[in-house]
Write a protein that holds these residues in place. Structure first.
Motif, short mmCIF file in Angstrom:
data_model
loop_
_atom_site.label_atom_id
_atom_site.label_comp_id
_atom_site.label_asym_id
_atom_site.label_seq_id
_atom_site.Cartn_x
_atom_site.Cartn_y
_atom_site.Cartn_z
N GLU A 132 16.35 7.45 3.13
CA GLU A 132 15.79 8.60 2.41
C GLU A 132 16.87 9.29 1.58
O GLU A 132 16.64 9.65 0.42
CB GLU A 132 15.18 9.59 3.41
N GLU A 133 18.07 9.45 2.17
CA GLU A 133 19.14 10.14 1.46
C GLU A 133 19.63 9.34 0.26
O GLU A 133 20.03 9.92 -0.75
CB GLU A 133 20.31 10.39 2.42
N GLU A 134 19.60 8.02 0.34
CA GLU A 134 20.15 7.19 -0.72
C GLU A 134 19.13 6.81 -1.79
O GLU A 134 19.48 6.65 -2.96
CB GLU A 134 20.76 5.92 -0.12
N THR A 135 17.88 6.62 -1.39
CA THR A 135 16.88 6.11 -2.34
C THR A 135 15.75 7.09 -2.60
O THR A 135 14.97 6.89 -3.54
CB THR A 135 16.26 4.80 -1.84
N GLY A 136 15.60 8.12 -1.77
CA GLY A 136 14.53 9.08 -1.95
C GLY A 136 13.19 8.65 -1.39
O GLY A 136 12.18 9.34 -1.57
N LEU A 137 13.13 7.50 -0.70
CA LEU A 137 11.85 7.06 -0.15
C LEU A 137 11.34 8.01 0.93
O LEU A 137 12.13 8.70 1.58
CB LEU A 137 11.93 5.63 0.38
N ASP A 138 10.03 8.02 1.13
CA ASP A 138 9.43 8.85 2.17
C ASP A 138 9.33 8.02 3.44
O ASP A 138 8.59 7.03 3.50
CB ASP A 138 8.03 9.29 1.72
N PRO A 139 10.06 8.38 4.50
CA PRO A 139 10.01 7.61 5.75
C PRO A 139 8.62 7.49 6.34
O PRO A 139 8.34 6.56 7.10
CB PRO A 139 10.94 8.39 6.68
N ALA A 140 7.72 8.44 6.00
CA ALA A 140 6.36 8.39 6.54
C ALA A 140 5.61 7.15 6.07
O ALA A 140 4.64 6.73 6.70
CB ALA A 140 5.59 9.64 6.14
#
Length: 252
Positions: A132-140
């Motif tokens: 999440e911190e590196e790519t901005g993806l939503d872990p949900a």
């Protein structure tokens, strides 16, 4: 502590770790994070089977030191489904970083204290947090479905837990901090298995290792080694010419 006490303590630790692993597998682990292979697309079945049967020494000749030294870390091996079918999410590290600068890599990094126990669910949380911190993806939108044996990167002394994920609900991604990440990109599995994109990376030290020329990048080192083994043990690998070499810079 007597030898009997030592054996009892070791047995208790083993039982506790197994119980925590079982809880995590049913989504009941530490702080609710878990691993399950339920509901995955059929094309991931070979990866799930390989994950459950592969041994550490089949993945790499570099395994964590028995002394216990090394910094605990985790990477997220995230499978998604794009316009050309199954794909993997990778990132290119910034060229200014002190460690593994400019290399294509899985999202990931060192465990933080808040991630939890490194022996149980800590790597799961670290893999998602770093991604999440590196790519901005939503872990949900990510379902964690497996964990590979821990491996070792001697040059940086990282003990790495590869965490496998299914990106069931993709969200926009990109480089969050250009000081750490140059770009984020997805690579179709079809390109990774294409013999035309397979090479051997040759380091001036004399070490040769599998690599991939995909998405305007040379994927080599730890990341390429793990991808190579996943393709092999999942039965996705196609015969390729190992005599085709790409030289690496001495600073690599």
């Amino acid at each position: 502590m007597t030898r009997a006490d030592t054996h009892a303590a070791r047995a208790a630790r083993t039982e506790r770790a197994a119980r925590t692993h079982d809880d995590a597998a049913h989504g009941q682990g530490e702080q609710g994070i878990g691993v399950t292979a339920d509901g995955l697309p059929d094309w991931l079945d070979p990866v799930v089977h390989a994950m459950r049967t592969v041994r550490p020494e089949q993945l790499s000749r570099f395994l964590p030191p028995k002394s216990g030294v090394g910094r605990q870390s985790a990477v997220l091996i995230l499978f998604g489904e794009g316009e050309r079918g199954p794909e993997l999410l990778l990132m290119e590290r910034a060229s200014t970083l002190r460690s593994h600068a400019g290399q294509a890599a899985f999202p990931g990094g060192a465990l933080d204290p808040e991630d939890g126990d490194p022996a149980t669910t800590g790597p799961l949380r670290a893999a998602l947090r770093e991604a999440e911190e590196e790519t901005g993806l939503d872990p949900a939108g990510v379902q964690l479905f497996g964990v590979l044996p821990r491996l070792y990167i001697p040059v940086s002394e990282f003990v790495v837990t590869p965490v496998l994920g299914w990106w069931h609900t993709p969200t926009p991604v990109g480089a969050v901090d250009l000081a750490e990440t140059a770009r984020v990109f997805a690579v179709p599995v079809a390109d990774l298995t294409d013999p035309a994109n397979r090479v051997m990376a040759t380091h001036p030290s004399g070490i040769n290792s599998p690599a991939f020329t995909v998405a305007s990048a040379l994927v080599w080192g730890f990341t390429a080694g793990v991808i190579d083994r996943i393709l092999h043990f999942s039965g996705w690998e196609r015969p390729w010419d190992r005599s085709k070499e790409v030289p690496l810079d001495r600073r690599s």
